[in-house]
Motif scaffolding. Structure first.
Motif, short mmCIF file in Angstrom:
data_model
loop_
_atom_site.label_atom_id
_atom_site.label_comp_id
_atom_site.label_asym_id
_atom_site.label_seq_id
_atom_site.Cartn_x
_atom_site.Cartn_y
_atom_site.Cartn_z
N ASP A 181 19.83 12.40 -34.15
CA ASP A 181 19.17 13.29 -33.19
C ASP A 181 19.52 14.75 -33.43
O ASP A 181 18.63 15.61 -33.48
N VAL A 182 20.81 15.03 -33.55
CA VAL A 182 21.26 16.42 -33.69
C VAL A 182 20.68 17.06 -34.95
O VAL A 182 20.13 18.17 -34.90
N VAL A 183 20.73 16.35 -36.07
CA VAL A 183 20.18 16.89 -37.31
C VAL A 183 18.67 17.10 -37.17
O VAL A 183 18.15 18.15 -37.54
N GLY A 184 17.98 16.12 -36.63
CA GLY A 184 16.52 16.26 -36.47
C GLY A 184 16.13 17.43 -35.58
O GLY A 184 15.21 18.18 -35.89
N ILE A 185 16.84 17.59 -34.48
CA ILE A 185 16.55 18.69 -33.56
C ILE A 185 16.85 20.04 -34.22
O ILE A 185 16.06 20.99 -34.11
N LEU A 186 17.96 20.13 -34.94
CA LEU A 186 18.31 21.39 -35.61
C LEU A 186 17.33 21.71 -36.74
O LEU A 186 16.97 22.87 -36.95
#
Length: 134
Positions: free
Chosen positions: A51-56
């Motif tokens: 999630d974090v990588v995708g959002i960033l």
């Protein structure tokens, strides 16, 4: 979603996902592979990291690396369930915005990470992050 788990020997088992990927788990305190509880902890970290990588990436942040250090506490009695999990995200990049990282971690924790949110119904789950310049 489906999976299977097959006993190999001693307290070792091979788990196979519905997509055909396998991992050996060890019920003997992780001597020959991760224990089932370690797998749960790693699943929470992996899910949140996705999630974090995708959002960033969607926010066009210049991220080169995302690691999450996980620590957990378990109950002293049986069943030795998790009582607390802490996730510390370490984001490395050039000029990564603190505001964007904070938002990504919060969205994962509150909205997107199925594993963490599921665990959060019975476990105290906390998050923080640090940004490292590369």
């Amino acid at each position: 979603m489906q999976a299977s788990v097959k006993w190999i020997d001693d307290m070792r088992f091979v788990a196979t996902s519905g997509s055909g990927h396998s991992v050996v788990m060890d019920g003997d305190q992780g001597r020959h592979g991760p224990s089932p509880m370690e797998m749960v902890l790693m699943a929470a970290g992996s899910c949140s990291s996705v999630d974090v990588v995708g959002i960033l990436e969607k926010a066009r942040q210049p991220v080169w690396s995302c690691e999450v250090e996980l620590s957990a506490e378990r109950a002293d009695s049986t069943p030795a369930v998790f009582t607390r999990i802490h996730m510390r995200f370490i984001i490395t990049g050039a000029g990564v915005s603190e505001k964007h990282v904070e938002r990504a971690v919060k969205l994962s924790a509150d909205k997107y990470c199925s594993v963490s949110i599921m665990l959060g119904h019975s476990v105290e789950v906390s998050h923080d992050f640090e940004i490292r310049e590369d």
